[in-house]
Design a protein around this motif. Structure first.
Motif, PDB file in Angstrom:
ATOM      1  N   PHE A 171       0.786  -1.232   0.000  1.00 22.92           N
ATOM      2  CA  PHE A 171       0.000   0.000   0.000  1.00 22.92           C
ATOM      3  C   PHE A 171       0.821   1.286   0.000  1.00 22.92           C
ATOM      4  N   PRO A 172       2.013   1.353   0.628  1.00 18.44           N
ATOM      5  CA  PRO A 172       2.818   2.580   0.466  1.00 18.44           C
ATOM      6  C   PRO A 172       3.192   2.875  -0.976  1.00 18.44           C
ATOM      7  N   PHE A 173       3.176   1.840  -1.841  1.00 23.21           N
ATOM      8  CA  PHE A 173       3.535   2.049  -3.240  1.00 23.21           C
ATOM      9  C   PHE A 173       2.434   2.761  -4.017  1.00 23.21           C
ATOM     10  N   LEU A 174       1.315   3.031  -3.346  1.00 19.74           N
ATOM     11  CA  LEU A 174       0.296   3.883  -3.954  1.00 19.74           C
ATOM     12  C   LEU A 174       0.807   5.308  -4.113  1.00 19.74           C
ATOM     13  N   LEU A 175       1.892   5.640  -3.410  1.00 24.12           N
ATOM     14  CA  LEU A 175       2.496   6.968  -3.525  1.00 24.12           C
ATOM     15  C   LEU A 175       3.458   7.061  -4.700  1.00 24.12           C
ATOM     16  N   SER A 176       3.719   5.948  -5.359  1.00 28.13           N
ATOM     17  CA  SER A 176       4.636   5.951  -6.502  1.00 28.13           C
ATOM     18  C   SER A 176       3.870   6.240  -7.792  1.00 28.13           C
ATOM     19  N   PRO A 177       4.302   7.222  -8.577  1.00 27.70           N
ATOM     20  CA  PRO A 177       3.641   7.501  -9.858  1.00 27.70           C
ATOM     21  C   PRO A 177       3.673   6.315 -10.811  1.00 27.70           C
ATOM     22  N   VAL A 178       4.670   5.426 -10.645  1.00 29.73           N
ATOM     23  CA  VAL A 178       4.770   4.262 -11.520  1.00 29.73           C
ATOM     24  C   VAL A 178       3.559   3.344 -11.334  1.00 29.73           C
TER      25      VAL A 178
END
Length: 510
Positions: free
Chosen positions: A287-294
């Motif tokens: 879920f922290p990877f929701l902050l990644s534009p990728v």
């Protein structure tokens, strides 16, 4: 600004940028890259290519497996994945026929069989956590076994409620593997839809056996040891391609090397746990990877493109029944266009993603930028032309072969651009790419499942032309997402590198 890629102003060495050859022009000077001579490279004509990731010296490392073992593992999982892809749309050509059999609407039948998407989306995140905790082998075995059992269950289902339940569990099984209505359409037309599932259960049973014997555990923990050798020429070292870390390579003392595991020892299913972290903590990692534009780039260009493409077989029964009065067997044959598109795409994807990227890198002074892969996202235009061409042609009474040609273009677009998007994801997030794939697939399957409730109804109410134009517009919007990703991709990679506490993921190397 390299080929339109905006340079980052925060980091001098942005992770992901890579050096592809032993000799290159760097910062306008021809240099011999002696500082990288300790890195492992390919063999034969690829001896100049630096291997990323670097293989360890451990015979248990999957990167060091003999070729036959790698091939057996790959093709077994590839075959399982092809059956996985077949289970979802295989009844599609018979939806109109089944709606008459169950005396319900086509959308009702579509959403009932679409429960497989709900199970797939829900369990996608969970199976990722289970694989990290307990290894991939046991998850693969459990998945193909569940697919096999639920396929038999679906064949024995007397009503839509039982079908929904069985398809839900099929989705659970499919989640670890993430094409086949062609043959099933004949079975539905000439025998029954139940026989279609009996038919698929045969190769699924064989797949369970193949996974047991040919897919060993692939999870492997690599210990990184810093190479303390010093560079004699610091100037040349500083000018070397930015992705090669300053001497940090994997090394294991030869005297402590374990013996290669025996074949029988690799057949065991339970390997214990690979991490001491709780399952819940692992499950929350994506879920922290929701902050990644990728994440959003992949969701739009790969996930949502898959949704538009998947709606075609879901609605094919309605479209081809309305426009050409096809029966289930004839509708199934239209999937030949998809097969041709996939084959053509496979023939060009390798050269584009490998040779093409190397060719571009050589013209960038030997420096590789992951954004070079995004140049091939232009293949999504084939999808736009496919949807719009099908819509316009249908309005002008285009023969059925034209519609099949458009389906070919849609599948060609998906494979080529999807490969570029996923390889870019691997370049930007490395092992943590699994987290983003899980998030993207979850969103994709939820959107697709929701679409099963109204997709065929939209075709019936708005017409084939308008429905296809809507899909073409959606495809164009998703393609546009690749443009800012290409321009600002290097800045995004810098942002990810500067916030390791957010994007650490803590996945073991595989």
């Amino acid at each position: 600004m390299t080929f339109g890629i905006l340079e980052d102003r925060y980091l001098e060495k942005v992770p992901g940028t890579g050096l592809l050859s032993d000799q290159g022009i760097v910062h306008g000077h021809q240099v011999a890259i002696d500082a990288a001579k300790h890195l492992k490279r390919g063999t034969g004509r690829h001896a100049h290519v630096v291997l990323i990731p670097q293989p360890s010296d451990d015979p248990r490392d999957p990167l060091n497996w003999p070729r036959w073992k790698k091939e057996a593992c790959f093709w077994t999982l590839a075959f399982a994945a092809s059956l996985d892809g077949a289970l979802s749309p295989m009844v599609g050509p018979g939806y109109v026929l089944l709606s008459k059999q169950f005396n319900v609407s086509v959308d009702n039948v579509t959403s009932s069989f679409g429960f497989i998407l709900l199970g797939l989306g829900i369990f996608m995140l969970a199976q990722n956590a289970l694989a990290v905790k307990f290894g991939h082998r046991i998850v693969y075995l459990a998945s193909v076994s569940l697919m096999f059992i639920s396929c038999i269950w679906c064949a024995l289902s007397p009503n839509l409620a039982s079908i929904r339940a069985s398809r839900l569990f099929q989705g659970f099984g499919m989640s670890a593997l993430q094409r086949g209505p062609l043959i099933c359409s004949y079975v539905i037309q000439n025998l029954s839809w139940e026989f279609g599932f009996w038919f698929v259960s045969i190769p699924l049973g064989l797949t369970v056996i193949a996974v047991f014997f040919f897919v060993p555990e692939t999870t492997y923990k690599r210990e990184e040891v810093t190479n303390k050798s010093k560079r004699e020429n610091s100037d040349d070292s500083a000018s070397i391609e930015k992705a090669i870390e300053t001497g940090d390579v994997e090394s294991v003392d030869a005297s402590t090397q374990p013996e290669p595991p025996s074949y029988l020892s690799q057949l065991k299913i339970w390997h214990g746990t690979f991490t001491d972290e709780s399952l819940w903590k692992i499950a929350l990692r994506p879920f922290p990877f929701l902050l990644s534009p990728v994440t959003y780039f992949l969701f739009l260009t790969h996930g949502m493109q898959t949704v538009w493409l998947s709606l075609v077989p879901l609605c094919s029964s309605t479209i081809f029944t309305l426009e050409y009065n096809f029966n289930a067997a004839q509708i199934g044959l239209t999937n030949l266009g998809g097969i041709v598109g996939i084959v053509l795409a496979m023939l060009v994807t390798g050269p584009l993603n490998d040779w093409g990227v190397v060719w571009i890198s050589k013209r960038n002074r030997g420096i590789y930028e992951p954004e070079f892969r995004l140049m091939f996202m232009i293949s999504m235009l084939f999808g736009i032309f496919g949807y719009v061409g099908w819509a316009v042609g249908n309005d002008h009474h285009m023969p059925w072969i034209g519609a099949v040609a458009c389906i070919t273009m849609l599948n060609f677009s998906m494979v080529v651009s999807g490969s570029a998007a996923v390889t870019y994801l691997l370049d930007t997030h490395g092992p943590n790419a699994l987290h983003i794939l899980a998030l993207s697939n979850f969103g994709k399957n939820m959107v697709l499942y929701g679409s099963t409730f109204f997709a065929n109804g939209m075709v019936l109410s708005r017409g084939v032309k308008v429905s296809l134009l809507i899909l073409g517009a959606c495809q164009a919007f998703c393609w546009l997402a690749s443009i800012p990703m290409y321009v600002f991709g290097k800045c995004v990679r810098s942002f990810i590198a500067r916030h390791p506490h957010v994007f650490r993921g803590e996945l073991p190397a595989h």
